[in-house]
Write a protein that holds these residues in place. Structure first.
Motif, PDB file in Angstrom:
ATOM      1  N   GLU A 130      95.361 -22.651   9.382  1.00 44.68           N
ATOM      2  CA  GLU A 130      95.087 -21.429   8.613  1.00 44.68           C
ATOM      3  C   GLU A 130      95.914 -21.396   7.330  1.00 44.68           C
ATOM      4  O   GLU A 130      97.086 -21.775   7.320  1.00 44.68           O
ATOM      5  CB  GLU A 130      95.401 -20.184   9.451  1.00 44.68           C
ATOM      6  N   PHE A 131      95.295 -20.923   6.260  1.00 49.22           N
ATOM      7  CA  PHE A 131      96.013 -20.664   5.011  1.00 49.22           C
ATOM      8  C   PHE A 131      95.711 -19.219   4.585  1.00 49.22           C
ATOM      9  O   PHE A 131      94.635 -18.937   4.059  1.00 49.22           O
ATOM     10  CB  PHE A 131      95.590 -21.626   3.902  1.00 49.22           C
ATOM     11  N   PRO A 132      96.643 -18.287   4.845  1.00 50.90           N
ATOM     12  CA  PRO A 132      96.421 -16.909   4.395  1.00 50.90           C
ATOM     13  C   PRO A 132      96.456 -16.866   2.857  1.00 50.90           C
ATOM     14  O   PRO A 132      97.454 -17.258   2.247  1.00 50.90           O
ATOM     15  CB  PRO A 132      97.587 -16.133   4.999  1.00 50.90           C
ATOM     16  N   VAL A 133      95.379 -16.431   2.257  1.00 50.16           N
ATOM     17  CA  VAL A 133      95.312 -16.397   0.791  1.00 50.16           C
ATOM     18  C   VAL A 133      96.152 -15.238   0.289  1.00 50.16           C
ATOM     19  O   VAL A 133      95.860 -14.078   0.601  1.00 50.16           O
ATOM     20  CB  VAL A 133      93.858 -16.259   0.311  1.00 50.16           C
ATOM     21  N   PRO A 134      97.200 -15.520  -0.465  1.00 48.67           N
ATOM     22  CA  PRO A 134      98.058 -14.435  -0.943  1.00 48.67           C
ATOM     23  C   PRO A 134      97.416 -13.720  -2.126  1.00 48.67           C
ATOM     24  O   PRO A 134      96.528 -14.272  -2.793  1.00 48.67           O
ATOM     25  CB  PRO A 134      99.334 -15.160  -1.371  1.00 48.67           C
ATOM     26  N   PRO A 135      97.849 -12.486  -2.406  1.00 49.77           N
ATOM     27  CA  PRO A 135      97.409 -11.832  -3.635  1.00 49.77           C
ATOM     28  C   PRO A 135      97.862 -12.650  -4.850  1.00 49.77           C
ATOM     29  O   PRO A 135      98.725 -13.534  -4.749  1.00 49.77           O
ATOM     30  CB  PRO A 135      98.115 -10.473  -3.592  1.00 49.77           C
ATOM     31  N   LEU A 136      97.290 -12.346  -5.994  1.00 48.58           N
ATOM     32  CA  LEU A 136      97.705 -13.022  -7.219  1.00 48.58           C
ATOM     33  C   LEU A 136      99.154 -12.683  -7.546  1.00 48.58           C
ATOM     34  O   LEU A 136      99.664 -11.626  -7.168  1.00 48.58           O
ATOM     35  CB  LEU A 136      96.806 -12.594  -8.388  1.00 48.58           C
ATOM     36  N   GLY A 137      99.800 -13.608  -8.259  1.00 50.41           N
ATOM     37  CA  GLY A 137     101.192 -13.394  -8.625  1.00 50.41           C
ATOM     38  C   GLY A 137     101.371 -12.145  -9.475  1.00 50.41           C
ATOM     39  O   GLY A 137     100.610 -11.887 -10.409  1.00 50.41           O
ATOM     40  N   GLU A 143     111.237  -5.742 -13.106  1.00 50.77           N
ATOM     41  CA  GLU A 143     111.166  -6.704 -14.205  1.00 50.77           C
ATOM     42  C   GLU A 143     110.627  -6.003 -15.447  1.00 50.77           C
ATOM     43  O   GLU A 143     109.620  -5.287 -15.387  1.00 50.77           O
ATOM     44  CB  GLU A 143     110.255  -7.868 -13.816  1.00 50.77           C
ATOM     45  N   ALA A 144     111.298  -6.172 -16.569  1.00 52.09           N
ATOM     46  CA  ALA A 144     110.875  -5.507 -17.798  1.00 52.09           C
ATOM     47  C   ALA A 144     109.480  -5.969 -18.180  1.00 52.09           C
ATOM     48  O   ALA A 144     109.226  -7.166 -18.299  1.00 52.09           O
ATOM     49  CB  ALA A 144     111.860  -5.821 -18.926  1.00 52.09           C
ATOM     50  N   PRO A 145     108.530  -5.023 -18.361  1.00 48.28           N
ATOM     51  CA  PRO A 145     107.152  -5.407 -18.685  1.00 48.28           C
ATOM     52  C   PRO A 145     106.991  -5.783 -20.155  1.00 48.28           C
ATOM     53  O   PRO A 145     106.401  -5.046 -20.940  1.00 48.28           O
ATOM     54  CB  PRO A 145     106.361  -4.141 -18.328  1.00 48.28           C
ATOM     55  N   MET A 146     107.538  -6.923 -20.533  1.00 48.15           N
ATOM     56  CA  MET A 146     107.386  -7.455 -21.883  1.00 48.15           C
ATOM     57  C   MET A 146     106.336  -8.555 -21.838  1.00 48.15           C
ATOM     58  O   MET A 146     106.210  -9.285 -20.854  1.00 48.15           O
ATOM     59  CB  MET A 146     108.721  -8.024 -22.382  1.00 48.15           C
ATOM     60  N   ILE A 147     105.572  -8.691 -22.921  1.00 46.02           N
ATOM     61  CA  ILE A 147     104.469  -9.662 -22.925  1.00 46.02           C
ATOM     62  C   ILE A 147     104.965 -11.056 -22.560  1.00 46.02           C
ATOM     63  O   ILE A 147     104.373 -11.743 -21.718  1.00 46.02           O
ATOM     64  CB  ILE A 147     103.771  -9.673 -24.303  1.00 46.02           C
ATOM     65  N   ASP A 148     106.046 -11.490 -23.162  1.00 42.09           N
ATOM     66  CA  ASP A 148     106.531 -12.848 -22.919  1.00 42.09           C
ATOM     67  C   ASP A 148     106.932 -13.063 -21.465  1.00 42.09           C
ATOM     68  O   ASP A 148     106.803 -14.172 -20.935  1.00 42.09           O
ATOM     69  CB  ASP A 148     107.730 -13.157 -23.828  1.00 42.09           C
ATOM     70  N   SER A 149     107.409 -12.004 -20.809  1.00 43.42           N
ATOM     71  CA  SER A 149     107.922 -12.171 -19.446  1.00 43.42           C
ATOM     72  C   SER A 149     106.841 -12.021 -18.380  1.00 43.42           C
ATOM     73  O   SER A 149     107.025 -12.455 -17.246  1.00 43.42           O
ATOM     74  CB  SER A 149     109.051 -11.159 -19.170  1.00 43.42           C
ATOM     75  N   VAL A 150     105.698 -11.408 -18.705  1.00 38.23           N
ATOM     76  CA  VAL A 150     104.682 -11.177 -17.669  1.00 38.23           C
ATOM     77  C   VAL A 150     103.371 -11.920 -17.923  1.00 38.23           C
ATOM     78  O   VAL A 150     102.514 -11.969 -17.033  1.00 38.23           O
ATOM     79  CB  VAL A 150     104.383  -9.662 -17.510  1.00 38.23           C
ATOM     80  N   ALA A 151     103.209 -12.512 -19.109  1.00 36.09           N
ATOM     81  CA  ALA A 151     101.917 -13.120 -19.463  1.00 36.09           C
ATOM     82  C   ALA A 151     101.527 -14.261 -18.534  1.00 36.09           C
ATOM     83  O   ALA A 151     100.339 -14.558 -18.370  1.00 36.09           O
ATOM     84  CB  ALA A 151     101.943 -13.603 -20.909  1.00 36.09           C
ATOM     85  N   HIS A 152     102.507 -14.925 -17.909  1.00 45.23           N
ATOM     86  CA  HIS A 152     102.185 -16.080 -17.068  1.00 45.23           C
ATOM     87  C   HIS A 152     101.745 -15.686 -15.665  1.00 45.23           C
ATOM     88  O   HIS A 152     101.304 -16.543 -14.891  1.00 45.23           O
ATOM     89  CB  HIS A 152     103.399 -17.005 -16.971  1.00 45.23           C
ATOM     90  N   TYR A 153     101.818 -14.408 -15.311  1.00 38.88           N
ATOM     91  CA  TYR A 153     101.424 -13.999 -13.955  1.00 38.88           C
ATOM     92  C   TYR A 153      99.903 -13.994 -13.837  1.00 38.88           C
ATOM     93  O   TYR A 153      99.180 -13.505 -14.710  1.00 38.88           O
ATOM     94  CB  TYR A 153     101.982 -12.612 -13.633  1.00 38.88           C
ATOM     95  N   GLU A 154      99.408 -14.516 -12.710  1.00 43.02           N
ATOM     96  CA  GLU A 154      97.965 -14.659 -12.513  1.00 43.02           C
ATOM     97  C   GLU A 154      97.232 -13.324 -12.599  1.00 43.02           C
ATOM     98  O   GLU A 154      96.116 -13.246 -13.126  1.00 43.02           O
ATOM     99  CB  GLU A 154      97.694 -15.297 -11.147  1.00 43.02           C
ATOM    100  N   ALA A 155      97.840 -12.271 -12.063  1.00 41.78           N
ATOM    101  CA  ALA A 155      97.173 -10.972 -12.053  1.00 41.78           C
ATOM    102  C   ALA A 155      96.973 -10.450 -13.466  1.00 41.78           C
ATOM    103  O   ALA A 155      95.912  -9.898 -13.799  1.00 41.78           O
ATOM    104  CB  ALA A 155      97.988  -9.974 -11.222  1.00 41.78           C
ATOM    105  N   LEU A 158      94.177 -12.558 -15.119  1.00 36.19           N
ATOM    106  CA  LEU A 158      92.834 -12.209 -14.673  1.00 36.19           C
ATOM    107  C   LEU A 158      92.384 -10.886 -15.288  1.00 36.19           C
ATOM    108  O   LEU A 158      91.235 -10.752 -15.713  1.00 36.19           O
ATOM    109  CB  LEU A 158      92.783 -12.123 -13.143  1.00 36.19           C
ATOM    110  N   PHE A 159      93.290  -9.919 -15.331  1.00 35.08           N
ATOM    111  CA  PHE A 159      92.932  -8.626 -15.927  1.00 35.08           C
ATOM    112  C   PHE A 159      92.495  -8.820 -17.381  1.00 35.08           C
ATOM    113  O   PHE A 159      91.460  -8.290 -17.807  1.00 35.08           O
ATOM    114  CB  PHE A 159      94.114  -7.658 -15.855  1.00 35.08           C
ATOM    115  N   GLU A 160      93.276  -9.593 -18.137  1.00 30.83           N
ATOM    116  CA  GLU A 160      92.946  -9.790 -19.556  1.00 30.83           C
ATOM    117  C   GLU A 160      91.620 -10.539 -19.702  1.00 30.83           C
ATOM    118  O   GLU A 160      90.781 -10.187 -20.545  1.00 30.83           O
ATOM    119  CB  GLU A 160      94.070 -10.553 -20.255  1.00 30.83           C
ATOM    120  N   GLU A 161      91.405 -11.539 -18.865  1.00 33.84           N
ATOM    121  CA  GLU A 161      90.167 -12.327 -18.947  1.00 33.84           C
ATOM    122  C   GLU A 161      88.938 -11.460 -18.684  1.00 33.84           C
ATOM    123  O   GLU A 161      87.952 -11.494 -19.437  1.00 33.84           O
ATOM    124  CB  GLU A 161      90.230 -13.465 -17.913  1.00 33.84           C
TER     125      GLU A 161
END
Length: 679
Positions: A130-137, A143-155, A158-161
């Motif tokens: 079994e591989f439980p599929v985790p939520p997106l990163g 964590e300070a929500p700055m573009i440079d620090s959060v842009a690499h997160y999958e979630a 996906l939202f931007e895409e």
């Protein structure tokens, strides 16, 4: 990771709740592995099936096998696949899980066959991995929500895409990145939920979208028409899961929605029975719900298993709980269970198990919020008062001052005129919160009413505690003679009651008072006596406070290194206790030590860090302490120069609490740092 599993196991199941991205992941794995299978990768869509006997014919059709009048579909597929190198992706297996035996038979007959399954529930085959599929990163909380620090997160990606697909000129900006970060957090990182939310930016900017997320299920609709109906709204996706459960599992699932964030098995047994027998063993039911991806399992610090729902799933479960007519009994029992837990904790919060119980209450904090919300909705002031009364110590110790203020004001407003133990305790807590804001008139008013109730009810320990608290308010304002009178009166009462905790606390306060009066030697004598009592009780909070006061007294006597060592020992304990308010006080003490040893940049940073922590929790320095700290601040500013001091101060304000503590524990490590300023 899935490709690695397939290299060692021929049957891998991607499990997880609806909308978590199982199909997307399986298809991507298939694309990347297509060159490894000479006979191809075949996607077999099973979502439309309810009959397990149709699984093999559907596989046959997918791999191009024509029906035969002379052999069964299973025999035909086995014969076709026996010498093939092929990957089958069996998508949405949960409704036809009884066909698992056919899958096992295919694998046994076809050594070159590998199977990748997507399912809410596992197949329960021996060969299955079994591989439980985790939520997106997701960005970490805090964590300070700055573009440079959060842009690499999958979630975020996906939202931007998906937002750009709906609104081509959409982009993540410094103005909306904080709102987008909070949106994907609230949606648990579930790809389906994020996609459904992102398409709404065509009409709603992220800030407006965030405001409307209080009802996720109502908002997250309108998926692409070419998707299956279950993927066009979040509610449909979870409906699909719910309908797969047998009636007894449905009962347990919706009743467990009373828990916020998580629960252990003991609590689950209590709450699940409140509206009647669910019809199945709770342990078996929890295990089944975990297997079907409607509960998630985690482990607490003590190793006991904990379980919880994603918030999107819990919102659905609460709806069906309310519709079932079981909600009132279930949520009432939930509140009672956690009231009992808090009462147990109260008897442990001033001894050897103090840290463990503080951490347990922190772990259950969301459950207490849910219980308090329920009490408010039911207009049950008695339950609300009992909960608030037992939680005041926890809230103040862990720095949840704004939250404590909110609930205390609500409970006091609903219980106006009551003459009860709980109201007197809440008034005592409310006075501490007013003291944190240096609103001493309100603090005294709360204590006066509390004292009247305690005297009326004959609550001797409460009377002694309230008199001590009145002394604290006088000491804060540098009215030392009045403070001393209150402390002496309180100490006499504690001695009559033979209450070691009360005596040790009041001796500590008298030691602080003597130090403030310039009698450092007398202060140390009283503080040492208090410290010994706290050590006997293994009360880490009391030990930490005594050590902090001893640090100040020894620094007054010029014993700067000893002062720093005592303050560091205190700070380590405050860190363990998670006590933000006292961490701030201890940072001030070590900043003053840093001034004495001419570590002025470090001193400025620590003063800044302390100020930031105080602002975060709404706790000002008392006037007497503010005068002392301002002397150190002015020395550092004058010697560093205004610009250098301000830069260092700002560095401190940007530190997280853990960083500030680590920085403070390095006081004295500077080269030449053992000499004092005046040497």
């Amino acid at each position: 990771r899935v490709k690695e599993l397939l290299s060692s196991s021929r049957l891998v199941t991607l499990s997880g709740p609806g909308g978590c991205g199982k199909t997307r992941l399986a298809i991507e794995v298939g694309k990347q592995l297509i060159a490894d299978f000479s006979d191809g990768v075949h996607l077999v869509a099973l979502a439309s099936l309810n009959d397990p006997t149709l699984v093999v014919p559907t596989i046959a059709k997918s791999v191009g096998l024509q029906e035969s009048a002379t052999e069964s579909p299973l025999e035909g597929v086995k014969n076709l696949l026996r010498n093939k190198q092929m990957l089958l992706i069996l998508d949405n297996f949960e409704r036809v899980v009884d066909a698992a035996g056919d899958v096992a038979e295919l694998l046994s007959e076809a050594p070159g066959l590998e199977v990748l399954v997507t399912s809410r529930a596992t197949l329960r085959l021996q060969s299955e991995q079994e591989f439980p599929v985790p939520p997106l990163g997701l960005p970490h909380i805090g964590e300070a929500p700055m573009i440079d620090s959060v842009a690499h997160y999958e979630a975020i990606q996906l939202f931007e895409e998906r937002a750009r697909a709906a609104k081509p000129d959409f982009t993540v900006t410094p103005e909306n990145v904080s709102d987008i970060t909070e949106i994907v957090r609230r949606l648990d990182g579930l790809p389906l939920a994020i996609e459904l939310a992102a398409v709404r930016v065509k009409l709603l900017p992220p800030a407006a979208l965030l405001k409307r997320l209080s009802s996720r299920l109502g908002l997250l609709t309108g998926g692409p028409r070419d998707l299956p109906a279950r993927q066009q709204t979040l509610r449909n996706a979870i409906d699909w899961d719910y309908e797969l459960l047998v009636e007894e599992e449905q009962k347990l699932f919706r009743r467990l929605a009373a828990f916020a964030q998580g629960f252990d098995l003991d609590s689950a047994y209590e709450v699940a029975q409140a509206a009647g027998d669910p019809g199945m063993d709770v342990l078996d039911g929890v295990e089944s719900l975990v297997g079907k991806s409607l509960l998630r399992q985690a482990h607490s610090a003590d190793g006991d298993p904990r379980f919880g729902m994603l918030q999107t799933i819990r919102e659905y479960a609460l709806e069906v709980l309310t519709d079932s007519g079981e909600g009132d009994a279930t949520r009432q029992r939930h509140a009672e269970v956690f009231l009992d837990l808090a009462r147990r904790a109260m008897s442990e919060l001033r001894g050897a198990n103090q840290i463990r119980w503080l951490e347990r209450l922190e772990l259950e904090h969301d459950n207490y919020r849910a219980a308090l919300t329920w009490a408010g909705e039911q207009a049950d002031p008695d339950l609300e008062m009992k909960l608030v009364a037992v939680l005041m110590y926890f809230w103040s110790t862990r720095g949840h001052l704004s939250e404590a203020r909110k609930w205390a004001e609500s409970a006091l407003g609903r219980s106006e005129g009551a003459r009860t133990l709980e109201r007197s305790e809440i008034l005592g807590g409310a006075s501490l919160l007013a003291r944190a804001r240096t609103d001493y008139d309100a603090a005294v008013a709360h204590l006066s009413e509390s004292l009247d109730i305690q005297r009326e009810l004959g609550l001797k320990r409460g009377i002694a505690e309230t008199i001590k608290a009145l002394g604290n308010i006088e000491a804060d304002q540098n009215r030392l003679d009045a403070a001393g009178e209150y402390y002496e009166e309180s100490l006499a009462l504690w001695r009559q009651l033979d209450d070691t905790l009360g005596m040790s606390q009041t001796l500590n306060n008298l030691g602080y008072l003597a130090r403030t009066q310039g009698r450092a030697e007398a202060a140390i004598e009283m503080l040492d006596e208090s410290l010994e009592l706290f050590r006997q009780m293994e009360d880490k909070q009391g030990i930490a406070r005594c050590l902090m006061n001893l640090a100040g007294a020894t620094r007054d006597l010029g014993r700067v290194k000893e002062s720093g060592d005592l303050a560091k020992e205190s700070l380590i304990l405050w860190r363990q206790l998670g006590d933000t308010w006292d961490v701030a006080d201890c940072l001030d003490e070590l900043a003053l030590v840093a001034v004495e040893i001419n570590a002025l940049h470090r001193a400025a940073r620590l003063f800044g860090a302390s100020e930031a922590l105080r602002k975060a929790i709404g706790a000002r320095r008392p006037p007497a302490e503010q005068v002392l700290c301002m002397k150190g601040i002015e020395i550092a500013r004058s010697q560093l120069g205004r610009n250098a001091f301000t830069d260092a101060w700002q560095e401190g304000t940007r530190m997280r609490m853990e960083e500030a503590i680590d920085h403070a524990l390095e006081v004295g490590s500077e080269e030449g740092g053992e000499s004092t300023r005046t040497a």
